[in-house]
Design a protein around this motif. Structure first.
Motif, mmCIF file in Angstrom:
data_model
loop_
_atom_site.group_PDB
_atom_site.id
_atom_site.type_symbol
_atom_site.label_atom_id
_atom_site.label_comp_id
_atom_site.label_asym_id
_atom_site.label_seq_id
_atom_site.Cartn_x
_atom_site.Cartn_y
_atom_site.Cartn_z
ATOM 1 N N UNK A 259 0.827 -1.207 0.000
ATOM 2 C CA UNK A 259 0.000 0.000 0.000
ATOM 3 C C UNK A 259 0.865 1.261 0.000
ATOM 4 N N UNK A 260 1.932 1.246 0.778
ATOM 5 C CA UNK A 260 2.833 2.399 0.803
ATOM 6 C C UNK A 260 3.441 2.623 -0.576
ATOM 7 N N UNK A 261 3.889 1.539 -1.223
ATOM 8 C CA UNK A 261 4.557 1.681 -2.509
ATOM 9 C C UNK A 261 3.574 2.054 -3.619
ATOM 10 N N UNK A 292 5.286 14.299 7.799
ATOM 11 C CA UNK A 292 5.465 14.358 9.259
ATOM 12 C C UNK A 292 4.151 14.086 9.985
ATOM 13 N N UNK A 293 3.062 14.701 9.527
ATOM 14 C CA UNK A 293 1.773 14.528 10.192
ATOM 15 C C UNK A 293 1.276 13.088 10.090
ATOM 16 N N UNK A 294 1.458 12.469 8.921
ATOM 17 C CA UNK A 294 0.959 11.108 8.726
ATOM 18 C C UNK A 294 1.811 10.076 9.472
ATOM 19 N N UNK A 295 3.126 10.299 9.552
ATOM 20 C CA UNK A 295 3.963 9.375 10.335
ATOM 21 C C UNK A 295 3.518 9.376 11.791
ATOM 22 N N UNK A 296 3.302 10.556 12.342
ATOM 23 C CA UNK A 296 2.865 10.638 13.730
ATOM 24 C C UNK A 296 1.482 10.008 13.908
ATOM 25 N N UNK A 297 0.620 10.127 12.894
ATOM 26 C CA UNK A 297 -0.708 9.516 12.975
ATOM 27 C C UNK A 297 -0.616 7.999 12.971
ATOM 28 N N UNK A 298 0.260 7.436 12.115
ATOM 29 C CA UNK A 298 0.451 5.981 12.071
ATOM 30 C C UNK A 298 0.962 5.472 13.409
ATOM 31 N N UNK A 302 -4.517 2.708 16.015
ATOM 32 C CA UNK A 302 -4.528 1.233 15.999
ATOM 33 C C UNK A 302 -4.220 0.703 14.603
ATOM 34 N N UNK A 303 -4.125 -0.639 14.482
ATOM 35 C CA UNK A 303 -3.653 -1.268 13.258
ATOM 36 C C UNK A 303 -4.465 -0.875 12.028
ATOM 37 N N UNK A 309 -4.228 4.711 6.332
ATOM 38 C CA UNK A 309 -3.478 5.929 6.026
ATOM 39 C C UNK A 309 -2.242 5.685 5.163
ATOM 40 N N UNK A 310 -1.811 4.438 5.044
ATOM 41 C CA UNK A 310 -0.530 4.160 4.392
ATOM 42 C C UNK A 310 -0.467 4.574 2.924
#
Length: 404
Positions: A259-261, A292-298, A302-303, A309-310
């Motif tokens: 999903x990230x890729x 930055x915002x999404x890394x902190x959200x991940x 929860x899983x 969000x990935x």
């Protein structure tokens, strides 16, 4: 503009250009997939070899380090040997590296095999990018975007395929199978790719705008590229472990990385489009702030919400790079474009080798959560560098472009 320029070329030239793009795209997908499938295997190697986060990052760094460190020497070899031959040899060598990794009996053998595979992968970025650029001439910007996009397809497909194969066979047999696929790609290059030629007999034909803007502007661009790669590689190093701690299984981890890729591939297109409309500066501020915002959200969620969000996080992680690659010719004199690309790739891939080791050691000291939070801080640190870069971009001040 690109289509009309290509249409004016003879049919044989268009056919050769299309074959060059097709084969180099396939090769790019393979090598980028080879590079990122390591992330799927890190938790398995941690269990099999009882490795710390630092040693796991070192394994990843051995691949990326050899790939980065040999790019400029490979460019020099290409001045004396046809680039097609180098691509064939490099792809075969990268496949053999994974073949030996599958046969390795310990962590030392595994590390040497990954270094061998990384050495093979050092050939494809500078030579294939230059081959596509020369094949399309002044119409190369679009095809180069397609070439870069194929790498993201490989990043999405090969780790996902690996996670499926790991369910039905051991990781060693999985690597042997992927090595066979790499050898088949080397055969495809030999059979279907037109000759690239020797570097010392070629002229640079790619378009270059704002050639006088080079110098310090390129240094700012390179610094942003290095930090942007550090954020991406540092986060991806810890993502499988973060998701595992949230309850993810091995197939779920592979799906999450895919999903990230996939999001990263979309980011190559969407952020390139965004950069054309709002400018490089605003695009970088959007992507790095969003990263930055999404890394902190991940980290906090929860899983299931984190996995949701990935894809968007992938867009932000890769979006900056799509803008940076297109900016290299704008800051480089025409006769130095290939050298600038080699230097830029060396810096960014070298960052991909060193940054995971640094973040891995940080993870051993502070834990994976705080180390991952440090990648978000690094993303924010890029914003002032983007402001400094904007002063050197002549294109940002042209009519109809915002974000200067």
């Amino acid at each position: 503009m690109s289509e009309s320029a290509v249409a004016d070329a003879p049919q044989s030239d268009r056919t050769r250009a299309a074959r060059t793009l097709t084969v180099t795209g396939l090769n790019h997908a393979l090598h980028d997939g080879y590079t990122d499938l390591v992330y799927v295997l890190l938790p398995i190697w941690q269990t099999d070899f009882a490795l710390s986060y630092g040693l796991l990052a070192l394994l990843r760094g051995l691949y990326a380090g050899t790939m980065a460190g040999l790019q400029i020497p490979v460019g020099r070899v290409a001045e004396r040997i046809d680039g097609k031959i180098i691509l064939i040899a490099g792809t075969a060598l990268s496949a053999l590296g994974y073949f030996f990794a599958g046969l390795s009996g310990g962590v030392i053998g595994l590390g040497l095999a990954l270094a061998l595979s990384g050495a093979g992968s050092s050939t494809q970025h500078p030579i294939a990018s230059a081959a596509v650029s020369r094949a399309y001439g002044n119409a190369a910007r679009g095809p180069l975007g397609i070439y870069n996009f194929t790498g993201d397809l490989g990043k999405a497909a090969i780790p996902a395929l690996t996670s499926v194969l790991l369910v039905i066979m051991s990781w060693r047999h999985t690597l042997l199978l992927l090595a066979v696929a790499g050898l088949l790609v080397a055969i495809c290059i030999a059979l279907w790719m037109p000759s690239v030629g020797k570097g010392n007999t070629r002229k640079t034909t790619a378009a270059s705008r704002g050639a006088g803007a080079g110098g310090r502007g390129f240094h700012w661009l390179l610094a942003i590229g290095i930090l942007d790669t550090a954020v991406r590689m540092g986060f991806l190093t810890f993502l499988p472990f973060l998701l595992r701690d949230k309850g993810a299984s091995l197939p779920t981890n592979g799906f999450a990385l895919a999903l990230v890729f996939i999001g990263g591939a979309a980011g190559k297109f969407s952020c390139g489009w965004l950069g054309e409309r709002v400018g490089t500066l605003r695009t970088v501020l959007i992507t790095e702030g969003g990263t930055a915002a999404l890394i902190l959200s991940v980290l906090a969620l929860p899983l299931i919400p984190a996995i949701v969000l990935l894809p968007l996080l992938g867009v932000m992680l890769n979006g900056t790079s799509s803008v940076l690659y297109g900016t290299v010719p704008e800051l480089t004199p025409p006769h130095q474009t290939e050298r600038a690309f080699a230097l830029f790739y060396t810096g960014t891939i070298g960052s991909g080798a060193i940054a995971p080791v640094i973040y891995g050691l940080l993870g051993d000291t502070l834990g994976p959560t705080l180390a991952t939070a440090a990648t978000a801080i690094t993303a924010l640190a890029i914003c002032p560098l983007a402001i400094a870069l904007a002063r050197h971009l002549a294109a940002e001040a042209s009519p109809g472009r915002a974000g200067a």
